[in-house]
Design an enzyme around this catalytic site. Structure first.
Site, PDB file in Angstrom:
ATOM      1  N   CYS A  77       0.801  -0.934   0.024  1.00 17.31           N
ATOM      2  CA  CYS A  77      -0.082   0.022   0.204  1.00 17.31           C
ATOM      3  C   CYS A  77       0.897   1.383  -0.291  1.00 17.31           C
ATOM      4  CB  CYS A  77      -1.245  -0.129   1.477  1.00 17.31           C
ATOM      5  SG  CYS A  77      -2.308   1.129   1.144  1.00 17.31           S
ATOM      6  N   HIS A 177      -3.552  -4.798  -0.053  1.00 14.32           N
ATOM      7  CA  HIS A 177      -3.343  -5.484   1.462  1.00 14.32           C
ATOM      8  C   HIS A 177      -3.600  -5.937   1.331  1.00 14.32           C
ATOM      9  CE1 HIS A 177      -3.393  -1.365   3.811  1.00 14.32           C
ATOM     10  NE2 HIS A 177      -4.568  -0.558   2.770  1.00 14.32           N
ATOM     11  N   GLU A 179      -2.633  -8.146   2.970  1.00 14.39           N
ATOM     12  CA  GLU A 179      -3.408  -9.151   4.348  1.00 14.39           C
ATOM     13  C   GLU A 179      -4.677  -8.830   4.648  1.00 14.39           C
ATOM     14  OE1 GLU A 179      -2.750  -4.531   5.060  1.00 14.39           O
ATOM     15  OE2 GLU A 179      -1.703  -6.398   4.574  1.00 14.39           O
TER      16      GLU A 179
END
Length: 195
Positions: A77, A177, A179
C-alpha cells in the site's frame, strides 16, 4: 528464514505480522539497520500519508538503509508508493527506487475517492502472482496511485488502469492490502516468501 517487517511507527503493521505468522513465519518488527540487512526477506507495510511516513523514515535513517537492501523487498500500500520518486500527496519526495510519480485519483460520478474495496488484478507478470488469475480479487484502500509503466507487474482500474503492483530489481510493491485480501493475499505473501 529471517523475515523483517519495517517498523517506522506506521499503521497496519500488526495485521501484516499476523498474516505472516499464519504462513508459519516468525517475523521481526524492526527499524534496526543490522537486522534489516541480515534478513532474508523484508516487508514494508504502510498506511497513512506520504509526507509523515517519509519524515519518520528520515528520522530513523531508514531513507538511507532501505534503498541499500539487496534481498527481496515487498512494499504494501503506502509502502509501495514510497518506492517512487515523488507524490502529489503534500508534494512529497519519496525514496526514489522506482521511476514513477504518485498521482491523486480524480473522482467522477461513478468512481469515488478513495478507491476502496475489492478489485481484480490484470496483466499479471511476475512469480509473485503464481497460481492466480485475472479473475482473482484483492482489497484496495487508497486515494493515490502509481501510473502504469515499464515497472508495472500487475494492473487494476479505477476507472483507468493503474499499477496494482510494481517491481525493479529486488524491490516489489503492491498497492492493495495482501493481509486483507483473503486467500489471494495469502498466496501472494507465500509466493513472496518463496522468491
Amino acid at each position: 528464514m529471517e523475515i523483517a517487517v519495517v517498523d517506522y511507527k506506521g499503521g497496519n503493521v500488526q495485521s501484516v505480522l499476523f498474516a505472516l505468522e499464519r504462513l508459519g513465519a516468525v517475523p521481526t518488527l524492526t527499524c534496526d539497520p543490522e537486522v534489516l540487512n541480515k534478513a532474508d526477506k523484508v516487508l514494508f507495510p504502510g498506511e497513512g500519508e506520504a509526507a509523515s511516513a517519509m519524515a519518520a523514515l528520515r528520522e530513523a535513517g531508514l531513507d538511507q538503509v532501505l534503498p541499500s537492501l539487496r534481498q527481496p523487498f515487498l512494499g504494501i500500500c503506502l509502502g509501495m508508493q514510497l518506492l517512487g520518486q515523488h507524490s502529489e500527496e503534500n508534494d512529497t519526495t519519496l525514496l526514489g527506487l522506482l521511476p514513477f510519480h504518485v498521482r491523486r485519483f480524480v473522482p467522477d460520478a461513478q468512481h469515488k475517492v478513495p478507491h476502496m474495496g475489492w478489485n481484480n488484478l490484470q496483466a499479471l507478470q511476475s512469480p509473485l502472482f503464481a497460481g492466480l488469475t485475472e479473475q482473482d480479487h484483492v482489497y484496495f484502500v487508497h486515494s493515490y496511485y502509481a501510473p502504469v509503466g515499464e515497472y508495472t507487474i500487475a494492473q487494476a482500474a479505477h476507472p483507468a488502469p493503474f499499477s496494482a503492483a510494481v517491481q525493479h530489481a529486488n524491490f516489489y510493491g503492491v498497492q492493495f492490502h495482501t493481509e486483507k485480501s483473503g486467500a489471494v493475499g495469502t498466496r501472494i505473501l507465500s509466493n513472496f516468501l518463496e522468491l
